[in-house]
Design a protein around this motif. Structure first.
Motif, PDB file in Angstrom:
ATOM      1  N   ALA A  85       0.829  -1.208   0.000  1.00 19.37           N
ATOM      2  CA  ALA A  85       0.000   0.000   0.000  1.00 19.37           C
ATOM      3  C   ALA A  85       0.862   1.257   0.000  1.00 19.37           C
ATOM      4  O   ALA A  85       0.587   2.218  -0.726  1.00 19.37           O
ATOM      5  CB  ALA A  85      -0.930  -0.008   1.210  1.00 19.37           C
ATOM      6  N   LEU A  86       1.939   1.261   0.793  1.00 15.42           N
ATOM      7  CA  LEU A  86       2.821   2.435   0.858  1.00 15.42           C
ATOM      8  C   LEU A  86       3.559   2.650  -0.463  1.00 15.42           C
ATOM      9  O   LEU A  86       3.714   3.797  -0.910  1.00 15.42           O
ATOM     10  CB  LEU A  86       3.819   2.275   2.005  1.00 15.42           C
ATOM     11  CG  LEU A  86       3.232   2.330   3.420  1.00 15.42           C
ATOM     12  CD1 LEU A  86       4.294   2.009   4.461  1.00 15.42           C
ATOM     13  CD2 LEU A  86       2.589   3.694   3.692  1.00 15.42           C
TER      14      LEU A  86
ATOM     15  N   GLY B 262       1.426  11.389   5.028  1.00 21.22           N
ATOM     16  CA  GLY B 262       2.433  12.431   5.242  1.00 21.22           C
ATOM     17  C   GLY B 262       3.605  12.247   4.298  1.00 21.22           C
ATOM     18  O   GLY B 262       4.207  11.168   4.265  1.00 21.22           O
ATOM     19  N   GLY B 263       3.904  13.295   3.504  1.00 25.24           N
ATOM     20  CA  GLY B 263       4.972  13.186   2.521  1.00 25.24           C
ATOM     21  C   GLY B 263       6.315  12.844   3.133  1.00 25.24           C
ATOM     22  O   GLY B 263       7.059  11.993   2.618  1.00 25.24           O
ATOM     23  N   GLU B 264       6.664  13.473   4.266  1.00 26.25           N
ATOM     24  CA  GLU B 264       7.953  13.212   4.901  1.00 26.25           C
ATOM     25  C   GLU B 264       8.024  11.788   5.457  1.00 26.25           C
ATOM     26  O   GLU B 264       9.058  11.125   5.373  1.00 26.25           O
ATOM     27  CB  GLU B 264       8.205  14.231   6.013  1.00 26.25           C
ATOM     28  CG  GLU B 264       8.406  15.658   5.501  1.00 26.25           C
ATOM     29  CD  GLU B 264       8.789  16.604   6.623  1.00 26.25           C
ATOM     30  OE1 GLU B 264       8.943  16.124   7.757  1.00 26.25           O
ATOM     31  OE2 GLU B 264       8.925  17.812   6.352  1.00 26.25           O
ATOM     32  N   ASN B 265       6.913  11.330   6.051  1.00 29.29           N
ATOM     33  CA  ASN B 265       6.881   9.963   6.575  1.00 29.29           C
ATOM     34  C   ASN B 265       7.062   8.940   5.449  1.00 29.29           C
ATOM     35  O   ASN B 265       7.789   7.948   5.591  1.00 29.29           O
ATOM     36  CB  ASN B 265       5.566   9.695   7.306  1.00 29.29           C
ATOM     37  CG  ASN B 265       5.417  10.548   8.552  1.00 29.29           C
ATOM     38  OD1 ASN B 265       6.408  10.940   9.161  1.00 29.29           O
ATOM     39  ND2 ASN B 265       4.183  10.841   8.926  1.00 29.29           N
ATOM     40  N   LEU B 266       6.395   9.209   4.327  1.00 32.23           N
ATOM     41  CA  LEU B 266       6.463   8.307   3.192  1.00 32.23           C
ATOM     42  C   LEU B 266       7.876   8.285   2.611  1.00 32.23           C
ATOM     43  O   LEU B 266       8.432   7.219   2.316  1.00 32.23           O
ATOM     44  CB  LEU B 266       5.450   8.739   2.124  1.00 32.23           C
ATOM     45  CG  LEU B 266       5.077   7.741   1.041  1.00 32.23           C
ATOM     46  CD1 LEU B 266       4.522   6.467   1.656  1.00 32.23           C
ATOM     47  CD2 LEU B 266       4.050   8.349   0.097  1.00 32.23           C
ATOM     48  N   TYR B 267       8.468   9.459   2.464  1.00 29.67           N
ATOM     49  CA  TYR B 267       9.824   9.543   1.921  1.00 29.67           C
ATOM     50  C   TYR B 267      10.817   8.829   2.849  1.00 29.67           C
ATOM     51  O   TYR B 267      11.718   8.132   2.397  1.00 29.67           O
ATOM     52  CB  TYR B 267      10.235  11.001   1.738  1.00 29.67           C
ATOM     53  CG  TYR B 267      11.634  11.166   1.174  1.00 29.67           C
ATOM     54  CD1 TYR B 267      11.856  11.133  -0.197  1.00 29.67           C
ATOM     55  CD2 TYR B 267      12.723  11.347   2.012  1.00 29.67           C
ATOM     56  CE1 TYR B 267      13.136  11.265  -0.726  1.00 29.67           C
ATOM     57  CE2 TYR B 267      14.013  11.473   1.501  1.00 29.67           C
ATOM     58  CZ  TYR B 267      14.209  11.444   0.139  1.00 29.67           C
ATOM     59  OH  TYR B 267      15.483  11.569  -0.376  1.00 29.67           O
ATOM     60  N   GLY B 268      10.632   9.024   4.152  1.00 31.14           N
ATOM     61  CA  GLY B 268      11.522   8.386   5.119  1.00 31.14           C
ATOM     62  C   GLY B 268      11.450   6.875   5.063  1.00 31.14           C
ATOM     63  O   GLY B 268      12.458   6.187   5.261  1.00 31.14           O
TER      64      GLY B 268
END
Length: 269
Positions: free
Chosen positions: A34-35, A51-57
């Motif tokens: 899913a991610l 959250g864009g930052e959470n996803l990028y991390g």
């Protein structure tokens, strides 16, 4: 009565512990999938919720990053882009009555025409293929040879250019093969440019001139800092070449495809 014997093909029921492990792996896999799906999608409510930052991390973590270069899937991916600019001469170049057009970026024009096209015709890729072929050979030339191809070729035959390039060859048989390939591509580019110029600026083109550019894809490690479209082109100059008209059918195909230049730009820089 005797109790029926258990079938020798019966599958034993896994223990609760094993079932919990399998369920746990399935949940983790589902969340990961899913991610990844949200990551490759354009901006949407799910992406905002995570959250864009959470996803990028998560995708680009330090231990095991999931985002990978295209080279993982394609052993020899294209690592650059080609560009071809053209201008045409009417009359003998350098004479008092000659006219020269402005420089015209054929590749940029093609890029605009294929934008949003799912299945563009092969015609659209002609300049990029020719530019790529020219760059692959000129890139192997030395400084003297590059100066030679930037010179005019109006009254001398192409065989004269070949002879001069061979005199400057420092790479033996490999260099000679490269020269042979360049001469063929030089002629094809000249013929293509002649028909394109006749279609754009009007019949009677006597000579054409080119700038053939190349730009490299930024290193994968800089993918989030440098945009490929912002990388400037490095150009090789292909000097003035005597026009090489095509046959009537070929020219008619160009006439029906190429956009005509505004009348105010037909002559003069």
């Amino acid at each position: 009565m005797e109790e029926p014997k258990a079938s020798q093909h019966a599958t034993p029921i896994p223990s609760i512990g094993r079932r919990l492990v399998i369920v746990g792996i399935g949940v983790v896999f589902a969340i990961h999938t899913a991610l990844i799906t949200i990551w490759i999608q354009p901006p949407n409510p799910f992406r905002d919720a995570v959250g864009g930052e959470n996803l990028y991390g998560y995708i680009n973590n330090d231990v095991f990053p999931f985002e990978q270069s295209w080279s993982v899937f394609a052993p020899t991916p294209r690592r650059g882009g080609e560009n071809v600019k053209l201008r045409a001469y009417y009359g003998l170049p350098g004479s008092d009555d000659s006219r020269v057009t402005e420089w015209y970026d054929i590749t940029a024009e093609e890029d605009q025409r294929i934008k949003y096209l799912v299945n563009p015709s092969r015609f659209h890729s002609a300049t990029r293929r020719l530019g790529g072929n020219i760059n692959s050979t000129v890139g192997q030339f030395n400084k003297r040879q590059r100066i030679l191809i930037g010179g005019s070729l109006i009254t001398s035959p192409r065989s004269k250019l070949r002879q001069l390039l061979e005199q400057g060859n420092t790479k033996g048989l490999q260099g000679k093969a490269n020269i042979d390939q360049y001469i063929d591509n030089d002629e094809m580019l000249t013929r293509f440019g002649t028909m394109y110029a006749n279609a754009r600026w009007g019949k009677g083109v006597s000579a054409v001139e080119f700038q053939v550019g190349h730009r490299s894809v930024p290193n994968y490690s800089r993918r989030n800092e440098e945009n490929f479209l912002d990388v400037p082109f490095t150009y090789y100059r292909i000097g003035v070449r005597k026009a090489l008209p095509g046959n009537a059918d070929a020219q008619a195909a160009f006439d029906g495809y190429v956009r005509k230049a505004p009348k105010s730009t037909k002559g003069g820089e």
